[in-house]
Motif scaffolding. Sequence first.
Motif, mmCIF file in Angstrom:
data_model
loop_
_atom_site.group_PDB
_atom_site.id
_atom_site.type_symbol
_atom_site.label_atom_id
_atom_site.label_comp_id
_atom_site.label_asym_id
_atom_site.label_seq_id
_atom_site.Cartn_x
_atom_site.Cartn_y
_atom_site.Cartn_z
ATOM 1 N N PHE A 13 -20.547 72.250 -42.567
ATOM 2 C CA PHE A 13 -20.709 73.387 -43.670
ATOM 3 C C PHE A 13 -22.222 74.730 -43.388
ATOM 4 C CE2 PHE A 13 -22.721 74.808 -47.429
ATOM 5 C CZ PHE A 13 -21.733 75.933 -48.165
ATOM 6 N N LEU A 14 -22.972 73.956 -42.858
ATOM 7 C CA LEU A 14 -23.987 74.315 -42.710
ATOM 8 C C LEU A 14 -24.565 75.398 -41.202
ATOM 9 C CD1 LEU A 14 -27.076 71.804 -43.375
ATOM 10 C CD2 LEU A 14 -26.672 73.630 -45.112
ATOM 11 N N VAL A 15 -23.675 74.733 -40.093
ATOM 12 C CA VAL A 15 -23.264 75.815 -39.536
ATOM 13 C C VAL A 15 -22.327 76.112 -39.471
ATOM 14 C CG1 VAL A 15 -22.514 75.057 -36.466
ATOM 15 C CG2 VAL A 15 -23.564 73.562 -37.715
ATOM 16 N N SER A 16 -21.053 76.232 -40.609
ATOM 17 C CA SER A 16 -20.911 77.771 -40.641
ATOM 18 C C SER A 16 -22.459 78.434 -41.263
ATOM 19 C CB SER A 16 -19.472 76.861 -41.935
ATOM 20 O OG SER A 16 -19.687 76.842 -42.927
ATOM 21 N N GLU A 17 -22.441 78.505 -41.887
ATOM 22 C CA GLU A 17 -23.373 78.971 -42.835
ATOM 23 C C GLU A 17 -24.637 79.671 -41.580
ATOM 24 O OE1 GLU A 17 -23.457 79.146 -47.246
ATOM 25 O OE2 GLU A 17 -22.154 79.529 -45.664
ATOM 26 N N GLY A 18 -24.651 79.706 -40.723
ATOM 27 C CA GLY A 18 -25.680 80.232 -39.723
ATOM 28 C C GLY A 18 -26.816 79.029 -39.783
ATOM 29 N N ILE A 19 -26.958 78.433 -39.865
ATOM 30 C CA ILE A 19 -27.879 77.034 -39.970
ATOM 31 C C ILE A 19 -27.581 75.783 -38.165
ATOM 32 C CG2 ILE A 19 -29.212 75.526 -41.201
ATOM 33 C CD1 ILE A 19 -28.661 76.732 -43.204
ATOM 34 N N ASP A 20 -29.269 75.769 -37.274
ATOM 35 C CA ASP A 20 -28.673 75.412 -36.468
ATOM 36 C C ASP A 20 -28.859 73.871 -36.903
ATOM 37 O OD1 ASP A 20 -27.822 77.177 -34.294
ATOM 38 O OD2 ASP A 20 -30.174 77.393 -34.010
ATOM 39 N N VAL A 21 -28.014 73.073 -36.739
ATOM 40 C CA VAL A 21 -27.761 70.883 -36.786
ATOM 41 C C VAL A 21 -28.374 70.938 -35.388
ATOM 42 C CG1 VAL A 21 -27.546 69.687 -38.936
ATOM 43 C CG2 VAL A 21 -27.067 71.850 -39.431
ATOM 44 N N TYR A 22 -28.574 69.712 -36.016
ATOM 45 C CA TYR A 22 -28.565 69.498 -34.557
ATOM 46 C C TYR A 22 -28.928 67.572 -35.319
ATOM 47 C CZ TYR A 22 -30.432 72.506 -32.296
ATOM 48 O OH TYR A 22 -31.370 74.475 -31.692
ATOM 49 N N ALA A 23 -27.360 67.029 -35.309
ATOM 50 C CA ALA A 23 -27.373 65.688 -35.716
ATOM 51 C C ALA A 23 -26.196 65.257 -35.787
ATOM 52 C CB ALA A 23 -27.991 65.701 -37.561
ATOM 53 N N TRP A 24 -25.897 64.486 -35.985
ATOM 54 C CA TRP A 24 -24.335 63.708 -36.925
ATOM 55 C C TRP A 24 -24.917 61.907 -37.109
ATOM 56 C CZ3 TRP A 24 -26.497 65.349 -32.011
ATOM 57 C CH2 TRP A 24 -26.049 64.491 -30.771
ATOM 58 N N ARG A 25 -24.246 61.203 -37.527
ATOM 59 C CA ARG A 25 -24.263 60.147 -38.111
ATOM 60 C C ARG A 25 -23.535 59.305 -36.589
ATOM 61 N NH1 ARG A 25 -23.676 56.287 -42.472
ATOM 62 N NH2 ARG A 25 -23.016 54.214 -41.992
ATOM 63 N N GLY A 26 -24.565 58.228 -36.726
ATOM 64 C CA GLY A 26 -24.328 57.399 -35.859
ATOM 65 C C GLY A 26 -25.054 57.489 -33.899
ATOM 66 N N ALA B 241 -32.470 65.685 -30.458
ATOM 67 C CA ALA B 241 -32.081 66.384 -31.894
ATOM 68 C C ALA B 241 -33.171 67.303 -32.748
ATOM 69 C CB ALA B 241 -31.333 65.785 -32.906
ATOM 70 N N ILE B 242 -34.353 66.511 -32.738
ATOM 71 C CA ILE B 242 -35.849 66.582 -33.430
ATOM 72 C C ILE B 242 -36.880 67.669 -32.275
ATOM 73 C CG2 ILE B 242 -38.136 66.202 -33.550
ATOM 74 C CD1 ILE B 242 -37.329 63.426 -35.150
ATOM 75 N N GLU B 243 -36.021 67.195 -30.930
ATOM 76 C CA GLU B 243 -37.552 68.317 -29.676
ATOM 77 C C GLU B 243 -35.869 69.478 -29.539
ATOM 78 O OE1 GLU B 243 -37.115 66.232 -26.307
ATOM 79 O OE2 GLU B 243 -38.401 64.981 -26.954
ATOM 80 N N GLN B 244 -35.376 69.573 -30.479
ATOM 81 C CA GLN B 244 -34.247 71.132 -30.798
ATOM 82 C C GLN B 244 -34.955 71.789 -31.429
ATOM 83 O OE1 GLN B 244 -32.483 71.471 -27.379
ATOM 84 N NE2 GLN B 244 -33.202 69.325 -27.244
ATOM 85 N N VAL B 245 -35.118 70.847 -32.270
ATOM 86 C CA VAL B 245 -35.618 71.699 -33.722
ATOM 87 C C VAL B 245 -37.839 72.046 -33.138
ATOM 88 C CG1 VAL B 245 -36.714 71.669 -35.980
ATOM 89 C CG2 VAL B 245 -34.232 71.344 -35.334
ATOM 90 N N ALA B 246 -38.176 71.432 -32.530
ATOM 91 C CA ALA B 246 -39.458 71.761 -32.584
ATOM 92 C C ALA B 246 -39.546 72.415 -31.037
ATOM 93 C CB ALA B 246 -40.390 70.356 -31.634
#
Length: 411
Positions: free
Chosen positions: A86-99, A108-113
């Motif tokens: 949902f967040l991605v569909s709202e235009g927010i970059d998300v780097y996360a998935w369960r597992g 993923a953290i580096e992508q944000v940094a």
Amino acid sequence: MSKIKDPSLKEAGRLKVEWARTRMPVLMQLKQSYEKEKPLKGFVIGGGLHVTKETAVLAEALQAAGAEFSLAASNPLSTQDDVAAFLVSEGIDVYAWRGMSKDEYYWAIEQVAEKNPDIIVDDGGDLTLVMLQKGKKPLGGCEETTTGIVRARAMASQGKLTFPLMAVNDAETKWDFDNVYGTGQSALDGIIRATNVLLAGKTVVVSGYGHVGRGIANRARGMGAEVVVTEVSAIRALRARMDGFRVTNMIEAAPIGDIFITATGDKAVIREEHFKLMKDGAILANAGHFNVEIDVNALESLAKAKKEIRPNNVEYDLGGKKLYLIAEGRLVNLAAAEGHPSEVMDMSFANQFLSVLYLKENGKKLAPGVYTIPKEQDEQVALLKLKSMGITIDTLTDEQVKYLTGFEEGT
Ligand code: ADE
């Protein structure tokens, strides 16, 4: 540019977030107050937060205030994949998935940094650490949890923290509510979802009697369990005893517990010597931020076989007895349930939102270090929350103010 499990889950995520919005009136009101003025316009904000419906409401509020927000997971097992979609569909970059694996988690953290955020909103200190390792110097950061504050203070005392960090966790409207009632309820929720065990009549051993342990102990007692507390602090042990709990050490508690819940923030709290003494059928769960409190490696070594008996519940066969580990020893409330309920995250994330605005105004003036939340912010959040609950409180009369600020008047 995001990386999530499955974008097609977005409608399920949307419904979850719609529900959360109705339970987070303080944050929604703050969002409304700032969406016209957009004080965060042009600001890049990076999050290292559990990807939940409540985090989505915070993300929307930051976005509405003008920020460009991106988000990495705060734990490999806590991401709700539908909310991420949902967040991605709202235009927010998300780097996360369960597992996620450990490597994927740090990637993923580096992508944000690498987006060079002006302000970071962290939960646990991993994003803060990666920012420092990469030599990034944001205006400041906001830290959500006790473990993150402990790490930040250690960084500061060794001269490694190069920017100001707001200790959101230490706001009274955060830790006296989120840590106590939020974890108290959601940790038991996680254990129940993974086991459907009856708490009434059980002996629950709670390790650590800080805010989190206190919440868990009280909720477990409320459901009919006998609660035993273990501690390393004499003061907290005394508090637990005077709150009416039995207090002992882990060696004594190990053979009597039916369910063990760690909430200490430290490592190897339950280890080989304790596993060996436990009863057949004992259940092990962790409510602390990192998966270090239960020595899972030792459990693996002792076990002759293991199998997943239910989602988030692995049976370890030690030969002669079986122990059950919930959610790999990761934070049980988020890995086996949905985290704290929205009502309490409302206050925690209102504090995050206001701390971001505070840093925007004051970040440049602040030397590197860990800062407590301004008292007025705490009062503002508490008052807004009370108002949303339809509760009015008294105000001091002039005579009372005079009495409280004077010293002449005695008996
Ligand atoms: N930490 C604990 N519960 C949470 C939730 N529901 N959302 C985000 N972070 C959390």
